[in-house]
Design a protein around this motif. Sequence first.
Motif, PDB file in Angstrom:
ATOM      1  N   ILE A 187     -30.443  45.927  24.539  1.00 58.41           N
ATOM      2  CA  ILE A 187     -29.513  44.943  25.105  1.00 58.41           C
ATOM      3  C   ILE A 187     -29.285  45.317  26.554  1.00 58.41           C
ATOM      4  CG2 ILE A 187     -27.266  43.831  24.903  1.00 58.41           C
ATOM      5  CD1 ILE A 187     -27.110  44.936  22.038  1.00 58.41           C
ATOM      6  N   VAL A 188     -29.590  44.431  27.450  1.00 60.46           N
ATOM      7  CA  VAL A 188     -29.446  44.743  28.868  1.00 60.46           C
ATOM      8  C   VAL A 188     -27.964  44.762  29.232  1.00 60.46           C
ATOM      9  CG1 VAL A 188     -31.696  43.774  29.455  1.00 60.46           C
ATOM     10  CG2 VAL A 188     -29.655  42.319  29.562  1.00 60.46           C
ATOM     11  N   PRO A 189     -27.568  45.532  30.231  1.00 64.61           N
ATOM     12  CA  PRO A 189     -26.149  45.659  30.574  1.00 64.61           C
ATOM     13  C   PRO A 189     -25.518  44.344  31.004  1.00 64.61           C
ATOM     14  CG  PRO A 189     -27.534  46.712  32.227  1.00 64.61           C
ATOM     15  CD  PRO A 189     -28.414  46.412  31.068  1.00 64.61           C
ATOM     16  N   GLU A 190     -26.314  43.446  31.582  1.00 67.40           N
ATOM     17  CA  GLU A 190     -25.774  42.138  31.973  1.00 67.40           C
ATOM     18  C   GLU A 190     -25.279  41.357  30.757  1.00 67.40           C
ATOM     19  OE1 GLU A 190     -28.363  43.621  35.187  1.00 67.40           O
ATOM     20  OE2 GLU A 190     -28.624  43.412  33.011  1.00 67.40           O
ATOM     21  N   ASP A 191     -25.953  41.528  29.626  1.00 72.34           N
ATOM     22  CA  ASP A 191     -25.486  40.873  28.400  1.00 72.34           C
ATOM     23  C   ASP A 191     -24.173  41.483  27.917  1.00 72.34           C
ATOM     24  OD1 ASP A 191     -27.636  39.168  28.411  1.00 72.34           O
ATOM     25  OD2 ASP A 191     -28.773  40.261  26.875  1.00 72.34           O
ATOM     26  N   ALA A 192     -24.044  42.779  28.097  1.00 71.83           N
ATOM     27  CA  ALA A 192     -22.773  43.426  27.746  1.00 71.83           C
ATOM     28  C   ALA A 192     -21.640  42.907  28.626  1.00 71.83           C
ATOM     29  CB  ALA A 192     -22.904  44.936  27.887  1.00 71.83           C
ATOM     30  N   ALA A 193     -21.915  42.711  29.916  1.00 71.91           N
ATOM     31  CA  ALA A 193     -20.909  42.166  30.825  1.00 71.91           C
ATOM     32  C   ALA A 193     -20.539  40.739  30.433  1.00 71.91           C
ATOM     33  CB  ALA A 193     -21.425  42.214  32.262  1.00 71.91           C
ATOM     34  N   THR A 194     -21.532  39.959  30.035  1.00 70.17           N
ATOM     35  CA  THR A 194     -21.265  38.592  29.583  1.00 70.17           C
ATOM     36  C   THR A 194     -20.397  38.591  28.337  1.00 70.17           C
ATOM     37  OG1 THR A 194     -23.351  37.785  30.505  1.00 70.17           O
ATOM     38  CG2 THR A 194     -22.331  36.447  28.793  1.00 70.17           C
ATOM     39  N   TYR A 195     -20.695  39.508  27.413  1.00 71.02           N
ATOM     40  CA  TYR A 195     -19.880  39.629  26.200  1.00 71.02           C
ATOM     41  C   TYR A 195     -18.418  39.898  26.556  1.00 71.02           C
ATOM     42  CZ  TYR A 195     -17.794  41.897  22.126  1.00 71.02           C
ATOM     43  OH  TYR A 195     -16.942  42.262  21.110  1.00 71.02           O
ATOM     44  N   LEU A 196     -18.197  40.823  27.479  1.00 73.14           N
ATOM     45  CA  LEU A 196     -16.822  41.128  27.875  1.00 73.14           C
ATOM     46  C   LEU A 196     -16.153  39.947  28.570  1.00 73.14           C
ATOM     47  CD1 LEU A 196     -17.075  44.817  29.179  1.00 73.14           C
ATOM     48  CD2 LEU A 196     -16.158  44.014  26.993  1.00 73.14           C
ATOM     49  N   SER A 197     -16.926  39.201  29.347  1.00 73.96           N
ATOM     50  CA  SER A 197     -16.353  38.065  30.063  1.00 73.96           C
ATOM     51  C   SER A 197     -15.782  37.034  29.098  1.00 73.96           C
ATOM     52  CB  SER A 197     -17.403  37.423  30.976  1.00 73.96           C
ATOM     53  OG  SER A 197     -18.373  36.708  30.221  1.00 73.96           O
TER      54      SER A 197
END
Length: 264
Positions: A187-197
């Motif tokens: 899972i790329v970190p950008e997807d993790a950031a999107t999840y948090l958003s």
Amino acid sequence: MKNILLLVHDDHGQEARLQAALDITRAVEGHLTCIDVTPYPLIAGDGFGFAETVVVLDERDSEAKNKSVISDRLSREDVSWSWIDAMDEIANAVLDAADLADLIILNRALDGFPMPDMRDIASRIVARASAPVLAVPETLERFELERALVAWDGRTSAAAALRAAVPLLAFAKEVEIFTAQESDNHIVPEDAATYLSRHGIAANVRKADIGKFHADFLISDEAKMFRADYIVMGAYGRGRLRETFGGTTKNLLSKSKFPLLMSH
């Protein structure tokens, strides 16, 4: 995150654990459950003899005095709390009490004190508990919530830690997702950031080349530069960031100056 489980034991790390538990319980308006463990004596022999009995009685006396002190303090704090007494090996007792916990609070280590071995206890609880574990350094004076570093390797354990941390990350003014550049991240970190958003949490992503450094060094160095209040991380994965997080977990439990919020 409403049910906070705190290990209470008369050792040099207790004040740090208690302060972190109080700060978090207040922030989430939750309930603090204290589990006071009298460990079985570790004495060789086939039976439970006089020496073992003396050790148990000494431990019970020490923990009874400790319970009186902590209970008196909690009665003057503005948190909801309850108490469990247990006689068992510490990790087993905490795990038995943790089925309905949302967060377990332990120390990361107690350097120079062979008993109890908090690094080993925390390692075993992290590996087996369904709830996330917050392991705090024994020098902690307050648990601050404003700056959180997420150590990201793209693995299932990192995702589990991120999900578990959402109630605390919601209080943060700044969140950074830190990763070393790897081609095998699931899972790329950008997807993790999107999840948090989607939880209303803004997070910045920072990538670094891992080079010849160990993951625990990179994470600790980044936390220092970011001025993190705590680190969110997966534990005991099998991937890389560089060796991901088996040895990294143990190293950070031994050495980290930052509280570690871990899940597997």
